[in-house]
Design a protein around this motif. Structure first.
Motif, PDB file in Angstrom:
ATOM      1  N   UNK A 268      31.001  50.813  40.424  1.00 26.77           N
ATOM      2  CA  UNK A 268      31.628  49.788  41.268  1.00 26.77           C
ATOM      3  C   UNK A 268      32.871  49.229  40.575  1.00 26.77           C
ATOM      4  N   UNK A 269      32.735  48.914  39.294  1.00 30.17           N
ATOM      5  CA  UNK A 269      33.862  48.349  38.545  1.00 30.17           C
ATOM      6  C   UNK A 269      35.037  49.319  38.516  1.00 30.17           C
ATOM      7  N   UNK A 270      34.730  50.596  38.297  1.00 27.12           N
ATOM      8  CA  UNK A 270      35.804  51.594  38.260  1.00 27.12           C
ATOM      9  C   UNK A 270      36.496  51.702  39.614  1.00 27.12           C
ATOM     10  N   UNK A 271      35.710  51.639  40.693  1.00 25.71           N
ATOM     11  CA  UNK A 271      36.295  51.742  42.027  1.00 25.71           C
ATOM     12  C   UNK A 271      37.172  50.526  42.331  1.00 25.71           C
ATOM     13  N   UNK A 272      36.732  49.355  41.891  1.00 22.86           N
ATOM     14  CA  UNK A 272      37.544  48.150  42.084  1.00 22.86           C
ATOM     15  C   UNK A 272      38.893  48.310  41.387  1.00 22.86           C
ATOM     16  N   UNK A 273      38.881  48.979  40.222  1.00 23.52           N
ATOM     17  CA  UNK A 273      40.124  49.184  39.470  1.00 23.52           C
ATOM     18  C   UNK A 273      40.970  50.307  40.077  1.00 23.52           C
ATOM     19  N   UNK A 274      40.351  51.461  40.366  1.00 23.95           N
ATOM     20  CA  UNK A 274      41.131  52.610  40.837  1.00 23.95           C
ATOM     21  C   UNK A 274      41.678  52.380  42.239  1.00 23.95           C
ATOM     22  N   UNK A 275      40.921  51.675  43.088  1.00 24.52           N
ATOM     23  CA  UNK A 275      41.398  51.409  44.446  1.00 24.52           C
ATOM     24  C   UNK A 275      42.161  50.094  44.527  1.00 24.52           C
ATOM     25  N   UNK A 276      42.359  49.467  43.363  1.00 22.62           N
ATOM     26  CA  UNK A 276      43.205  48.283  43.234  1.00 22.62           C
ATOM     27  C   UNK A 276      42.794  47.155  44.179  1.00 22.62           C
ATOM     28  N   UNK A 277      41.479  46.873  44.206  1.00 22.87           N
ATOM     29  CA  UNK A 277      41.030  45.680  44.920  1.00 22.87           C
ATOM     30  C   UNK A 277      41.624  44.469  44.214  1.00 22.87           C
ATOM     31  N   UNK A 278      42.246  43.612  44.953  1.00 24.05           N
ATOM     32  CA  UNK A 278      43.050  42.548  44.355  1.00 24.05           C
ATOM     33  C   UNK A 278      42.273  41.249  44.191  1.00 24.05           C
ATOM     34  N   UNK A 279      42.714  40.481  43.180  1.00 28.83           N
ATOM     35  CA  UNK A 279      42.332  39.077  43.031  1.00 28.83           C
ATOM     36  C   UNK A 279      40.877  38.856  42.639  1.00 28.83           C
ATOM     37  N   UNK A 280      40.265  39.834  41.963  1.00 31.03           N
ATOM     38  CA  UNK A 280      38.890  39.686  41.498  1.00 31.03           C
ATOM     39  C   UNK A 280      38.851  39.583  39.971  1.00 31.03           C
ATOM     40  N   UNK A 281      38.087  38.614  39.483  1.00 27.53           N
ATOM     41  CA  UNK A 281      37.717  38.573  38.069  1.00 27.53           C
ATOM     42  C   UNK A 281      36.229  38.849  38.013  1.00 27.53           C
TER      43      UNK A 281
END
Length: 682
Positions: A268-281
């Protein structure tokens, strides 16, 4: 004013473990007055700086927060929420029940957290987020439409609301923009607000509800859940960041090797990074040893997407003393003269002897404080000559009996939190309810549990099976509160196939929701399968769900080695023993209906008979057992805190009843009621 010895004699132990039980920071009310700002301040400062960075560049950032058991990881997440909520929206993500549902689980917990009202605010995080979108706040659009402010005008016209948002945000590739923006509008409609929240959470809604929201379907897939979460991040980049806090990772599903499936989270973390989901910490809280063991198997690409690692360190003895001082201060101010040492009756030497390296953990400090306070109270009792008044009044209960009494007090405190937060049976997703039920069955001694009843991924989390040691047949369990008639049909069809394949000899359907009308195919299969022996339909109560969730919270803490009872850390096996010894689950008809506990099941849908005074009486006796001596007024106040519907008159009646049964004694019956002291009689 009384002396400090008299205050201690009547006082509740200020280091009672129920006051530092960790957990979901939207369910736990942390006392800001008991927070020592210097503890882990460097971690808070670093995370705040990272949050400011996300707020500036809107890029996602991942923090791995590690620490030993008792170092205060969960408590730190609560402090972060309390301190930084004005500049970010906080979501608590507990352990997911099934890795095939992880995105839907994250979305559900995120929306549930966004529905919470921050301290000092009158509206939920979600409404604050919606009203803060730049499309409503930019100065160049603060014109009037139909002689109304923009927000009010768009609230009253759904289509204009959707078009207004699409015009601004469509360029950012909003997933299913018409449906998504339409549901956001429905959040502003009192008649549709509840349905809109449920849709965003991913609840399976009825056809009628979907029609009311003007959407085609519920959020039923992992892809849809990821995209809706992505929508929230994309358009929140013009308001505030969303902080996803992952905690209690010790109770996640196991992978094919029997190890905790952390890979699902790092995917999940990798997908958030690779698909550039914005504004999440993202903050991932994990035990240090657990992380070191898992880190060796982590793929390099996954490791690279952990931007920052923060490890919580032990605290020094000066900080430990300040922790003790904060807990003891409310007692000190009641006494005259005030003790010279701010940590009396605990000494600096006791800390140095216990922690010779000069370092300790916050929880270990509090446990020691509780033990030393209780030991001193015993000395006060003996010194005051109480033994002459009551036959052996200070003889402590056996360790097992005292632990059991303390556990029952903890259970009641945790149960009260559940009552306040869980309003209906369908609050949880199906896979989560089934995992909670499996945990409860394990506590009751059922070991032969197969976690998957159905094949495939679509409904794999809807059932499991178990076998009792005394019976030859395998029993299947299906629990679904889905309202959509098509989904109900598919689940019923899967049940029929499971019986035909002889996956189980008995199949029990747990469902409080309607099963539809005879004209529906799902109802027709239901009637064939569940209206006659050996299969049956069990109707759960909300009380069942409250008990299951309360136990689930304790399981999470036990697996994280964060469950403290009677001054010691309780792990899962001992927690299960305490549940059996306390017979807490015996109150529920659900386990009789499932043939787990003896006794005739209650009629469908009924709750166990209520006996509030008896419940208060049992709690009061356990409370007195644990503390041995305490002021009558202190007992009354603590009882009212645990049972808000009770009053002082009712508690006094319970006290008089316990006196008549010779279980407790008033040491100073001639004193004013508010000044009396209660003693436990073993």
């Amino acid at each position: 004013m009384p002396s400090i010895h008299q205050v201690i004699l009547k006082a509740v132990n200020p280091f009672d473990p129920t006051t530092f039980t960790p957990g979901n920071f939207w369910r736990e009310n942390q006392d800001a007055a008991q927070t020592l700002e210097s503890i882990h301040q460097e971690a808070i400062t670093e995370i705040e700086a990272l949050l400011d960075l996300v707020a500036t560049n809107h890029r996602r950032h991942t923090v791995l927060l590690s620490g030993d058991s008792g170092s205060g990881k969960s408590y730190l997440l609560g402090r972060l929420k309390r301190k930084l909520n004005p500049k970010a929206f906080f979501a608590y993500i507990g352990p997911w029940p099934d890795s095939d549902y992880i995105w839907r689980h994250i979305l559900r917990y995120t929306v549930d957290s966004l529905m919470q009202v921050p301290e000092g605010q009158k509206e939920s995080q979600l409404m604050l987020w919606l009203k803060g979108l730049s499309v409503f706040t930019k100065s160049d659009i603060k014109k009037k439409i139909f002689n109304e402010p923009v927000w009010d005008a768009l609230k009253s016209d759904r289509q204009k609301f959707i078009q207004h948002l699409k015009k601004t945000y469509d360029k950012k590739s909003i997933y299913n923009a018409d449906f998504f923006f339409g549901v956001l509008h429905d959040l502003t409609n009192p008649d549709l607000e509840s349905l809109a929240y449920e849709w965003l959470q991913g609840n399976d809604l009825s056809e009628e509800s979907l029609k009311a929201l003007k959407v085609k379907s519920s959020i039923e897939t992992e892809i849809a859940a990821k995209e809706i979460l992505s929508n929230l991040g994309r358009i929140s980049s013009e308001t505030q960041p969303i902080v996803l806090c992952f905690d209690n990772l010790d109770n996640i599903p196991k992978n094919e090797k029997g190890l905790p499936d952390l890979q699902a989270l790092f995917d999940v973390n990798s997908m958030i990074h690779t698909e550039e989901l914005k504004n999440f910490l993202m903050i991932i809280s994990i035990l240090t040893n657990y992380w070191k063991e898992y880190e060796q198997n982590l793929q390099p690409s996954d490791k690279q997407r952990i931007n920052t690692e923060i490890q919580l360190r032990d605290i020094n003895l000066e900080q430990a003393e300040k922790l003790l001082e904060d807990r003891l201060y409310p007692l000190h101010i009641q006494a005259a003269p005030k003790p010279e040492s701010p940590i009396f009756p605990i000494s600096e030497q006791a800390l140095e002897i216990k922690f010779p390296q000069g370092k300790t953990k916050p929880r270990d400090t509090l446990i020691l404080g509780g033990q030393l306070f209780e030991a001193y109270k015993q000395k006060v009792i003996a010194h005051l000559g109480v033994k002459a008044k009551v036959p052996d009044p200070v003889k402590p209960p056996t360790p097992k009996a005292k632990t059991l009494a303390a556990f029952q007090l903890l259970w009641q405190a945790e149960y009260n939190k559940t009552l306040a937060k869980i309003p209906k049976i369908s609050f949880f997703a199906t896979p989560e309810m089934l995992v909670m039920l499996q945990e409860a069955l394990s506590a009751l001694g059922v070991t032969a549990i197969q976690p998957k009843l159905f094949g495939g991924k679509l409904f794999s989390g809807y059932g499991f099976s178990y076998q009792l040691p005394t019976l030859p047949e395998r029993i299947g369990i299906v629990w679904t509160e889905d309202l959509n008639k098509t989904n109900f049909y598919h689940v019923m069809s899967a049940c029929q196939k499971a019986i035909e394949a002889k996956t189980c000899e008995k199949l029990y359907l747990i469902r409080a929701a309607s099963v539809g009308t005879p004209a529906l195919k799902g109802n027709q299969i239901y009637s064939q399968v569940f209206t006659g022996a050996p299969h049956k339909h069990i109707i759960p109560s909300l009380t069942d769900v409250h008990y299951l969730d309360t136990y689930h919270s304790l399981v999470n803490n036990a697996l994280a080695k964060d469950l403290v009872i009677d001054g010691k850390v309780i792990e899962l096996e001992e927690l299960q023993t305490l549940m059996r010894d306390s017979q807490i689950f015996n109150k529920l008809s659900l386990f009789k209906d499932l043939d787990i506990l003896p006794g005739a099941p209650n009629p469908p849908g009924t709750k166990p008979p209520a006996a509030p005074d008896e419940e208060i009486k049992n709690w009061a006796l356990n409370f007195i057992k644990v503390h041995k001596f305490l002021g009558r007024q202190i007992l009354i106040q603590n009882a009212i805190n645990q049972f808000p519907k009770a009053n002082a008159h009712q508690i006094n009646q319970v006290i008089e009843q316990l006196i008549k049964e010779n279980k407790i004694k008033i040491l100073d019956p001639k004193a004013a009621v508010k000044s009396q002291t209660i003693c436990w009689i073993p």
